[in-house]
Enzyme design. Sequence first.
Site, PDB file in Angstrom:
ATOM      1  N   TYR A   1      -4.773  -1.521  15.295  1.00 42.14           N
ATOM      2  CA  TYR A   1      -5.486  -2.386  14.347  1.00 42.14           C
ATOM      3  C   TYR A   1      -4.512  -3.326  13.645  1.00 42.14           C
ATOM      4  O   TYR A   1      -4.686  -4.544  13.650  1.00 42.14           O
ATOM      5  CB  TYR A   1      -6.255  -1.545  13.312  1.00 42.14           C
ATOM      6  CG  TYR A   1      -6.710  -2.348  12.101  1.00 42.14           C
ATOM      7  CD1 TYR A   1      -7.646  -3.363  12.233  1.00 42.14           C
ATOM      8  CD2 TYR A   1      -6.196  -2.098  10.823  1.00 42.14           C
ATOM      9  CE1 TYR A   1      -8.063  -4.121  11.132  1.00 42.14           C
ATOM     10  CE2 TYR A   1      -6.600  -2.836   9.723  1.00 42.14           C
ATOM     11  CZ  TYR A   1      -7.535  -3.845   9.878  1.00 42.14           C
ATOM     12  OH  TYR A   1      -7.937  -4.586   8.795  1.00 42.14           O
TER      13      TYR A   1
ATOM     14  N   LYS B   1      -4.113  -7.460  13.777  1.00 35.89           N
ATOM     15  CA  LYS B   1      -4.231  -8.330  12.592  1.00 35.89           C
ATOM     16  C   LYS B   1      -2.916  -9.111  12.387  1.00 35.89           C
ATOM     17  O   LYS B   1      -2.941 -10.288  12.032  1.00 35.89           O
ATOM     18  CB  LYS B   1      -4.543  -7.507  11.336  1.00 35.89           C
ATOM     19  CG  LYS B   1      -5.939  -6.911  11.282  1.00 35.89           C
ATOM     20  CD  LYS B   1      -7.062  -7.940  11.266  1.00 35.89           C
ATOM     21  CE  LYS B   1      -7.141  -8.734   9.993  1.00 35.89           C
ATOM     22  NZ  LYS B   1      -8.366  -9.590   9.966  1.00 35.89           N
TER      23      LYS B   1
ATOM     24  N   THR C   1      -4.894  -8.068   6.107  1.00 36.42           N
ATOM     25  CA  THR C   1      -4.681  -6.759   5.499  1.00 36.42           C
ATOM     26  C   THR C   1      -3.209  -6.522   5.174  1.00 36.42           C
ATOM     27  O   THR C   1      -2.325  -7.090   5.834  1.00 36.42           O
ATOM     28  CB  THR C   1      -5.163  -5.671   6.484  1.00 36.42           C
ATOM     29  OG1 THR C   1      -4.691  -4.396   6.055  1.00 36.42           O
ATOM     30  CG2 THR C   1      -4.614  -5.891   7.892  1.00 36.42           C
ATOM     31  N   ASP C   2      -2.958  -5.628   4.222  1.00 38.22           N
ATOM     32  CA  ASP C   2      -1.570  -5.260   3.908  1.00 38.22           C
ATOM     33  C   ASP C   2      -0.968  -4.369   4.995  1.00 38.22           C
ATOM     34  O   ASP C   2       0.239  -4.140   5.012  1.00 38.22           O
ATOM     35  CB  ASP C   2      -1.481  -4.563   2.543  1.00 38.22           C
ATOM     36  CG  ASP C   2      -2.248  -3.240   2.472  1.00 38.22           C
ATOM     37  OD1 ASP C   2      -3.009  -2.927   3.409  1.00 38.22           O
ATOM     38  OD2 ASP C   2      -2.077  -2.517   1.469  1.00 38.22           O
ATOM     39  N   GLU C   3      -1.817  -3.883   5.926  1.00 36.03           N
ATOM     40  CA  GLU C   3      -1.306  -2.942   6.938  1.00 36.03           C
ATOM     41  C   GLU C   3      -0.334  -3.616   7.907  1.00 36.03           C
ATOM     42  O   GLU C   3       0.415  -2.945   8.610  1.00 36.03           O
ATOM     43  CB  GLU C   3      -2.479  -2.279   7.675  1.00 36.03           C
ATOM     44  CG  GLU C   3      -3.407  -1.582   6.701  1.00 36.03           C
ATOM     45  CD  GLU C   3      -4.447  -0.653   7.317  1.00 36.03           C
ATOM     46  OE1 GLU C   3      -4.261  -0.199   8.441  1.00 36.03           O
ATOM     47  OE2 GLU C   3      -5.457  -0.391   6.623  1.00 36.03           O
TER      48      GLU C   3
HETATM   49  P1  NAD Z   1     -16.334  -4.736   8.760  1.00 34.10           P
HETATM   50  O1  NAD Z   1     -15.931  -3.951   9.980  1.00 34.10           O
HETATM   51  O2  NAD Z   1     -17.181  -4.094   7.732  1.00 34.10           O
HETATM   52  O3  NAD Z   1     -17.080  -6.073   9.211  1.00 34.10           O
HETATM   53  C1  NAD Z   1     -16.654  -6.855  10.290  1.00 34.10           C
HETATM   54  C2  NAD Z   1     -17.772  -7.835  10.623  1.00 34.10           C
HETATM   55  O4  NAD Z   1     -17.321  -8.657  11.716  1.00 34.10           O
HETATM   56  C3  NAD Z   1     -19.068  -7.150  11.100  1.00 34.10           C
HETATM   57  O5  NAD Z   1     -20.179  -7.722  10.429  1.00 34.10           O
HETATM   58  C4  NAD Z   1     -19.121  -7.448  12.590  1.00 34.10           C
HETATM   59  O6  NAD Z   1     -20.429  -7.556  13.105  1.00 34.10           O
HETATM   60  C5  NAD Z   1     -18.377  -8.779  12.662  1.00 34.10           C
HETATM   61  N1  NAD Z   1     -17.785  -9.018  13.988  1.00 34.10           N
HETATM   62  C6  NAD Z   1     -17.042  -8.155  14.728  1.00 34.10           C
HETATM   63  N2  NAD Z   1     -16.713  -8.718  15.907  1.00 34.10           N
HETATM   64  C7  NAD Z   1     -17.236  -9.979  15.902  1.00 34.10           C
HETATM   65  C8  NAD Z   1     -17.215 -11.056  16.817  1.00 34.10           C
HETATM   66  N3  NAD Z   1     -16.604 -10.950  17.996  1.00 34.10           N
HETATM   67  N4  NAD Z   1     -17.829 -12.218  16.479  1.00 34.10           N
HETATM   68  C9  NAD Z   1     -18.470 -12.329  15.279  1.00 34.10           C
HETATM   69  N5  NAD Z   1     -18.543 -11.328  14.376  1.00 34.10           N
HETATM   70  C10 NAD Z   1     -17.927 -10.171  14.686  1.00 34.10           C
HETATM   71  O7  NAD Z   1     -14.954  -5.267   8.150  1.00 34.10           O
HETATM   72  P2  NAD Z   1     -14.529  -5.412   6.625  1.00 34.10           P
HETATM   73  O8  NAD Z   1     -14.028  -4.126   6.141  1.00 34.10           O
HETATM   74  O9  NAD Z   1     -15.584  -6.138   5.889  1.00 34.10           O
HETATM   75  O10 NAD Z   1     -13.254  -6.369   6.801  1.00 34.10           O
HETATM   76  C11 NAD Z   1     -13.421  -7.781   6.864  1.00 34.10           C
HETATM   77  C12 NAD Z   1     -12.069  -8.426   7.081  1.00 34.10           C
HETATM   78  O11 NAD Z   1     -11.196  -8.077   6.018  1.00 34.10           O
HETATM   79  C13 NAD Z   1     -11.374  -7.992   8.362  1.00 34.10           C
HETATM   80  O12 NAD Z   1     -10.746  -9.114   8.929  1.00 34.10           O
HETATM   81  C14 NAD Z   1     -10.373  -6.955   7.905  1.00 34.10           C
HETATM   82  O13 NAD Z   1      -9.254  -6.915   8.764  1.00 34.10           O
HETATM   83  C15 NAD Z   1     -10.013  -7.493   6.533  1.00 34.10           C
HETATM   84  N6  NAD Z   1      -9.584  -6.487   5.551  1.00 34.10           N
HETATM   85  C16 NAD Z   1     -10.321  -5.351   5.366  1.00 34.10           C
HETATM   86  C17 NAD Z   1      -9.918  -4.423   4.406  1.00 34.10           C
HETATM   87  C18 NAD Z   1     -10.727  -3.154   4.145  1.00 34.10           C
HETATM   88  O14 NAD Z   1     -10.261  -2.278   3.416  1.00 34.10           O
HETATM   89  N7  NAD Z   1     -11.939  -3.018   4.675  1.00 34.10           N
HETATM   90  C19 NAD Z   1      -8.762  -4.649   3.651  1.00 34.10           C
HETATM   91  C20 NAD Z   1      -8.037  -5.841   3.860  1.00 34.10           C
HETATM   92  C21 NAD Z   1      -8.460  -6.743   4.811  1.00 34.10           C
HETATM   93  P1  TYD Z   2      -9.373   4.577   6.036  1.00 30.87           P
HETATM   94  O1  TYD Z   2     -10.502   4.473   5.072  1.00 30.87           O
HETATM   95  O2  TYD Z   2      -9.688   4.753   7.489  1.00 30.87           O
HETATM   96  O3  TYD Z   2      -8.471   3.272   5.806  1.00 30.87           O
HETATM   97  P2  TYD Z   2      -7.009   2.906   6.427  1.00 30.87           P
HETATM   98  O4  TYD Z   2      -6.701   3.822   7.532  1.00 30.87           O
HETATM   99  O5  TYD Z   2      -7.222   1.510   6.907  1.00 30.87           O
HETATM  100  O6  TYD Z   2      -6.058   3.003   5.287  1.00 30.87           O
HETATM  101  O7  TYD Z   2      -8.445   5.774   5.593  1.00 30.87           O
HETATM  102  C1  TYD Z   2      -7.895   5.849   4.294  1.00 30.87           C
HETATM  103  C2  TYD Z   2      -6.970   7.059   4.255  1.00 30.87           C
HETATM  104  O8  TYD Z   2      -7.767   8.252   4.386  1.00 30.87           O
HETATM  105  C3  TYD Z   2      -5.969   7.098   5.395  1.00 30.87           C
HETATM  106  O9  TYD Z   2      -4.747   7.649   4.917  1.00 30.87           O
HETATM  107  C4  TYD Z   2      -6.598   8.046   6.399  1.00 30.87           C
HETATM  108  C5  TYD Z   2      -7.370   9.025   5.526  1.00 30.87           C
HETATM  109  N1  TYD Z   2      -8.605   9.579   6.131  1.00 30.87           N
HETATM  110  C6  TYD Z   2      -8.823  10.955   6.156  1.00 30.87           C
HETATM  111  O10 TYD Z   2      -7.986  11.756   5.694  1.00 30.87           O
HETATM  112  N2  TYD Z   2      -9.987  11.424   6.709  1.00 30.87           N
HETATM  113  C7  TYD Z   2     -10.928  10.582   7.229  1.00 30.87           C
HETATM  114  O11 TYD Z   2     -11.963  11.065   7.743  1.00 30.87           O
HETATM  115  C8  TYD Z   2     -10.699   9.165   7.180  1.00 30.87           C
HETATM  116  C9  TYD Z   2     -11.703   8.199   7.743  1.00 30.87           C
HETATM  117  C10 TYD Z   2      -9.523   8.702   6.607  1.00 30.87           C
END
Ligand code: NAD
Ligand code: TYD
Length: 350
Positions: free
Chosen positions: A156, A160, A131-133
């Site tokens: 988080y 990461k 992630t970019d975070e």
């Molecule tokens: P998600 O939470 O939707 O899915 C995570 C998956 O991992 C789930 O299916 C869960 O069952 C599985 N999991 C969790 N713990 C596990 C374990 N111990 N063993 C096996 N499986 C396990 O997450 P997502 O949003 O699809 O993100 C996927 C990846 O991309 C993550 O690594 C996240 O950090 C990264 N990412 C997410 C975003 C975003 O905006 N969602 C952005 C950039 C990077």
């Molecule tokens: P989120 O979807 O949790 O992603 P991230 O924290 O990883 O960026 O949140 C996106 C933005 O929205 C973040 O600035 C937090 C804000 N937010 C709210 O204002 N209310 C909410 O209920 C949630 C879940 C997020």
Amino acid sequence: MSKNVLITGGAGFIGSHLVKLFVRKYPDYKIYNLDALTYAGNLESLKEIEQSKNYEFVHGDILDLPFLENLLVEKNITHIIHLAAESHVDRSISDPLIFIKTNVLGTASLLQAARKFWKNQKDHLFYHVSTDEVYGSLGEEGYFYENTPYDPRSPYSASKASSDHFVRAFHHTYGLPVVLSNCSNNYGPYQFPEKLIPLFINNILEMKPLPVYGKGINIRDWMYVKDHAVAIDVIFHGGKIGDTYNIGGHNEWKNIDLIKLLCQQMDQKLNRPKGTSEKLITYVTDRAGHDMRYAIDASKIKNELNWVPSLQFEEGLSETIDWYLANKEWLANVTSGEYQNYYDQQYLKR
Ligand code: NAD
Ligand code: TYD
């Protein structure tokens, strides 16, 4: 060349899109989806491809090293794309330890299993999805580049960042063939309704309050999930071993502006009078340590691998809403049971 690809976290949001893309696009590859099916994993997201010959689901935990070692040997895994993680910042604030276990120890276990099993480095790849975070928080100006120093601020992002460091350490120390990508906030179908966009779609449907943290002025750089999956495909096949690629679409939105756009689109699609959804906006206590702004410079992936996102945000948001409206059963299933307790704890007490 045929490949045996292990995708971890393939029942999650991004993973399910990636699994579907790979199963359909690469019939010569065997795709194994390893997932522990936590609250965030849902096999219903994979229904369209579950019968495919080149697909197999494996229920298991990335923290279980003996299991991972057996799996890699038994299935002769040649490539890994690692997405399994705990992924929600608010959950990491209330329960940081599970993030350290899954994201740090889980990633290290997978690296360890790959190192043990993979002897000839040229035929393998460990692709780590991040992630970019990890880069921290920006002020009004500037972007995250691949060489921006790490400065994670939430449990988080710290977990990461640590996992990213381990991936690079295994490359430098043991020569493990790795590649990494760091992507901005994803949105789209099949996202669990705890993240901003699907949570608010669900709440608007149910006429529940929309909890806006702080003043709603934080900025995120939004990426359509299917574009992210394509970027992963491009890096998987063309990325340079040992390198990192930032993925983003120059699509910055202040939270409150995005929320108002979402409210307008929802009113239209639900045939509700203008302004109905906006009335649900409720300003609540800010998230602890809330990062102000994320923004990716994605020139490297564009220049080196010719990847750019395909969708405009308004279009992607509209498609996303349409998907949730057409898949109320999916939404009802994932928000039943435990979810309600979590929602009550997180939002109603804020
Ligand atoms: P998600 O939470 O939707 O899915 C995570 C998956 O991992 C789930 O299916 C869960 O069952 C599985 N999991 C969790 N713990 C596990 C374990 N111990 N063993 C096996 N499986 C396990 O997450 P997502 O949003 O699809 O993100 C996927 C990846 O991309 C993550 O690594 C996240 O950090 C990264 N990412 C997410 C975003 C975003 O905006 N969602 C952005 C950039 C990077
Ligand atoms: P989120 O979807 O949790 O992603 P991230 O924290 O990883 O960026 O949140 C996106 C933005 O929205 C973040 O600035 C937090 C804000 N937010 C709210 O204002 N209310 C909410 O209920 C949630 C879940 C997020």
